[in-house]
Motif scaffolding. Structure first.
Motif, PDB file in Angstrom:
ATOM      1  N   VAL A   1      -5.649   4.511  10.079  1.00  0.00           N
ATOM      2  CA  VAL A   1      -7.028   4.085   9.755  1.00  0.00           C
ATOM      3  C   VAL A   1      -7.095   3.579   8.317  1.00  0.00           C
ATOM      4  O   VAL A   1      -7.737   2.557   8.031  1.00  0.00           O
ATOM      5  N   TYR A   2      -6.395   4.279   7.426  1.00  0.00           N
ATOM      6  CA  TYR A   2      -6.382   3.882   6.009  1.00  0.00           C
ATOM      7  C   TYR A   2      -5.734   2.496   5.861  1.00  0.00           C
ATOM      8  O   TYR A   2      -6.261   1.621   5.166  1.00  0.00           O
TER       9      TYR A   2
ATOM     10  N   GLY B   1     -12.635   5.633   6.056  1.00  0.00           N
ATOM     11  CA  GLY B   1     -11.552   4.906   5.384  1.00  0.00           C
ATOM     12  C   GLY B   1     -10.155   5.429   5.608  1.00  0.00           C
ATOM     13  O   GLY B   1      -9.215   4.939   5.007  1.00  0.00           O
TER      14      GLY B   1
ATOM     15  N   ILE C   1      -6.961   8.419   5.842  1.00  0.00           N
ATOM     16  CA  ILE C   1      -6.443   9.415   4.902  1.00  0.00           C
ATOM     17  C   ILE C   1      -5.182   8.880   4.228  1.00  0.00           C
ATOM     18  O   ILE C   1      -4.313   8.312   4.893  1.00  0.00           O
TER      19      ILE C   1
ATOM     20  N   LYS D   1      -5.062  15.541  14.407  1.00  0.00           N
ATOM     21  CA  LYS D   1      -5.971  16.183  13.446  1.00  0.00           C
ATOM     22  C   LYS D   1      -7.128  16.694  14.290  1.00  0.00           C
ATOM     23  O   LYS D   1      -7.977  15.912  14.721  1.00  0.00           O
TER      24      LYS D   1
ATOM     25  N   ARG E   1      -3.312  11.163  15.313  1.00  0.00           N
ATOM     26  CA  ARG E   1      -3.258  10.564  13.984  1.00  0.00           C
ATOM     27  C   ARG E   1      -1.856  10.008  13.750  1.00  0.00           C
ATOM     28  O   ARG E   1      -0.864  10.699  14.035  1.00  0.00           O
TER      29      ARG E   1
ATOM     30  N   ALA F   1       2.720   2.622  -3.156  1.00  0.00           N
ATOM     31  CA  ALA F   1       1.929   3.351  -4.165  1.00  0.00           C
ATOM     32  C   ALA F   1       1.545   4.750  -3.691  1.00  0.00           C
ATOM     33  O   ALA F   1       0.916   5.493  -4.432  1.00  0.00           O
ATOM     34  N   LEU F   2       1.898   5.085  -2.435  1.00  0.00           N
ATOM     35  CA  LEU F   2       1.439   6.358  -1.867  1.00  0.00           C
ATOM     36  C   LEU F   2       2.585   7.184  -1.309  1.00  0.00           C
ATOM     37  O   LEU F   2       3.662   6.654  -1.021  1.00  0.00           O
ATOM     38  N   GLU F   3       2.316   8.473  -1.113  1.00  0.00           N
ATOM     39  CA  GLU F   3       3.289   9.349  -0.450  1.00  0.00           C
ATOM     40  C   GLU F   3       3.208   9.107   1.057  1.00  0.00           C
ATOM     41  O   GLU F   3       4.212   9.032   1.738  1.00  0.00           O
ATOM     42  N   GLU F   4       1.967   8.993   1.549  1.00  0.00           N
ATOM     43  CA  GLU F   4       1.747   8.706   2.968  1.00  0.00           C
ATOM     44  C   GLU F   4       0.343   8.146   3.180  1.00  0.00           C
ATOM     45  O   GLU F   4      -0.542   8.328   2.338  1.00  0.00           O
ATOM     46  N   ALA F   5       0.168   7.419   4.283  1.00  0.00           N
ATOM     47  CA  ALA F   5      -1.159   6.897   4.619  1.00  0.00           C
ATOM     48  C   ALA F   5      -1.266   6.856   6.132  1.00  0.00           C
ATOM     49  O   ALA F   5      -0.269   6.608   6.822  1.00  0.00           O
ATOM     50  N   ASP F   6      -2.461   7.117   6.651  1.00  0.00           N
ATOM     51  CA  ASP F   6      -2.587   7.061   8.107  1.00  0.00           C
ATOM     52  C   ASP F   6      -3.017   5.669   8.566  1.00  0.00           C
ATOM     53  O   ASP F   6      -3.322   4.785   7.763  1.00  0.00           O
TER      54      ASP F   6
ATOM     55  N   GLU G   1      -7.995  -0.179   7.146  1.00  0.00           N
ATOM     56  CA  GLU G   1      -9.123  -0.435   6.240  1.00  0.00           C
ATOM     57  C   GLU G   1      -8.659  -1.254   5.033  1.00  0.00           C
ATOM     58  O   GLU G   1      -9.340  -2.163   4.596  1.00  0.00           O
ATOM     59  N   LYS G   2      -7.478  -0.944   4.521  1.00  0.00           N
ATOM     60  CA  LYS G   2      -6.982  -1.633   3.328  1.00  0.00           C
ATOM     61  C   LYS G   2      -6.522  -3.055   3.629  1.00  0.00           C
ATOM     62  O   LYS G   2      -6.649  -3.942   2.786  1.00  0.00           O
ATOM     63  N   THR G   3      -5.939  -3.255   4.822  1.00  0.00           N
ATOM     64  CA  THR G   3      -5.390  -4.580   5.122  1.00  0.00           C
ATOM     65  C   THR G   3      -6.378  -5.465   5.879  1.00  0.00           C
ATOM     66  O   THR G   3      -6.223  -6.679   5.910  1.00  0.00           O
TER      67      THR G   3
ATOM     68  N   VAL H   1       0.853  -1.199   0.000  1.00  0.00           N
ATOM     69  CA  VAL H   1       0.000   0.000   0.000  1.00  0.00           C
ATOM     70  C   VAL H   1       0.887   1.247   0.000  1.00  0.00           C
ATOM     71  O   VAL H   1       0.696   2.162  -0.801  1.00  0.00           O
TER      72      VAL H   1
ATOM     73  N   GLN I   1      -2.329   9.932   0.840  1.00  0.00           N
ATOM     74  CA  GLN I   1      -1.931  10.936  -0.151  1.00  0.00           C
ATOM     75  C   GLN I   1      -0.953  10.285  -1.106  1.00  0.00           C
ATOM     76  O   GLN I   1       0.080   9.768  -0.673  1.00  0.00           O
TER      77      GLN I   1
END
Lengths: 94, 196
Positions: free
Chosen positions: A30-31, B85, B87, A63, A68, A23-28, A34-36, A20, B89
């Motif tokens: 919760v994200y 879902g 955040i 946040k 976060r 493919a991204l610059e950053e992810a928190d 949710e993805k895993t 994950v 970026q």
């Protein structure tokens, strides 16, 4: 001679997180959860392992009033991931 | 709990996770296009209607509704989505975001001479800038419908050099529909279809 697979990445949840983040610059947090589909506790443990290996960096921010946790893949992590995929291709002969 | 996999499962997992992440990005990309597209159309038609009916040019101040209502709706809908879902970026997303912030800044700057200079082709310049933004976004994400809709927007913007005055508002609304709403729906539909 086949390259050995990185044992740190050869685990379902850690590999999912790295896939994950690549493919991204950053992810928190919760994200990623949710993805895993991982539990909070398990995800925390695996994120710590990836951070200790220098594959990801974790930033704890706020946040509003909510804490976060933001994760980013490091250059070392990108290189390890690339090497892992190359090794996998060698094993699968693709 | 750690679960080890064989090599084939690992490769499948990597492919699946990257695919899922990309799908999420496509769905997220459609949201600002639809929000700002519909807000722009409604505002343009509201200005056209108000000015035509009253002939009071102060109604042009309604243009400010596009950034205000657009960002408000985007913030509210975005917050509801990120609460569920999380955040994320992407590198591409932040690059596209910076391009749009720059373009929006130039558009705001164009508002100044539009109010001060008679005959200033504000509609043409704003539509051209927005169309360039849509095309650049399409080229960066390599998504043909966005590039095509952006080019159609560029062509429509030139129509605004001939169609001037209050009638240009109708062309402007059509340009927003072609440049933003249409590709927004195509993107949203494609992302939904992929997740089925």
């Amino acid at each position: 001679m086949l390259n050995q697979l990185d044992p740190l990445l050869h685990s379902e949840l850690r590999l999912a997180v790295m896939s994950v983040l690549i493919a991204l610059e950053e992810a928190d947090f919760v994200y990623l959860q949710e993805k895993t589909g991982a539990s909070s506790g398990n995800l925390s443990i695996q994120l710590d392992k990836l951070q200790n290996a220098g594959y990801i960096e974790i930033e704890k921010t706020y946040k509003g009033k909510k804490p976060r946790t933001v994760c980013r893949i490091t250059q070392k992590g990108v290189e390890a991931f690339r090497a892992y995929v190359e090794a996998l291709k060698g094993y699968l002969d693709v | 709990m750690e679960k080890n996999m064989n090599e084939k499962e690992s490769l499948e997992l990597i492919t699946r996770m990257i695919d899922n992440t990309r799908k999420g990005m496509e769905k997220n990309a459609a949201l600002p296009m639809l929000i700002f597209g519909y807000t722009s159309i409604v505002t343009t038609l509201a200005v056209w209607f108000a000015v035509t009916k009253t002939e009071n040019y102060m109604f042009h101040l309604l243009w400010i509704a596009i950034p205000v209502i657009g960002w408000l709706l985007y913030g509210l809908l975005g917050r509801a989505r990120t609460r569920r879902g999380g955040i994320s970026q992407s590198h591409m997303g932040s690059l596209i975001g910076r391009i749009w912030i720059f373009l929006a800044g130039v558009m705001m700057l164009c508002m100044v001479p539009a109010f001060m200079l008679r005959g200033f082709p504000a509609s043409f310049i704003m539509t051209l800038l927005a169309a360039i933004g849509v095309s650049c976004t399409g080229l960066l994400v390599r998504y043909a419908p966005l590039v095509i809709c952006g080019i159609l927007g560029v062509l429509t913007s030139f129509v605004l050099l001939w169609v001037t005055g209050i009638a240009s508002m109708v062309v402007l609304a059509a340009a927003f529909a072609v440049m933003m709403v249409l590709p927004g729906h195509i993107l949203h539909h494609a992302a939904n279809k992929k997740s089925e």
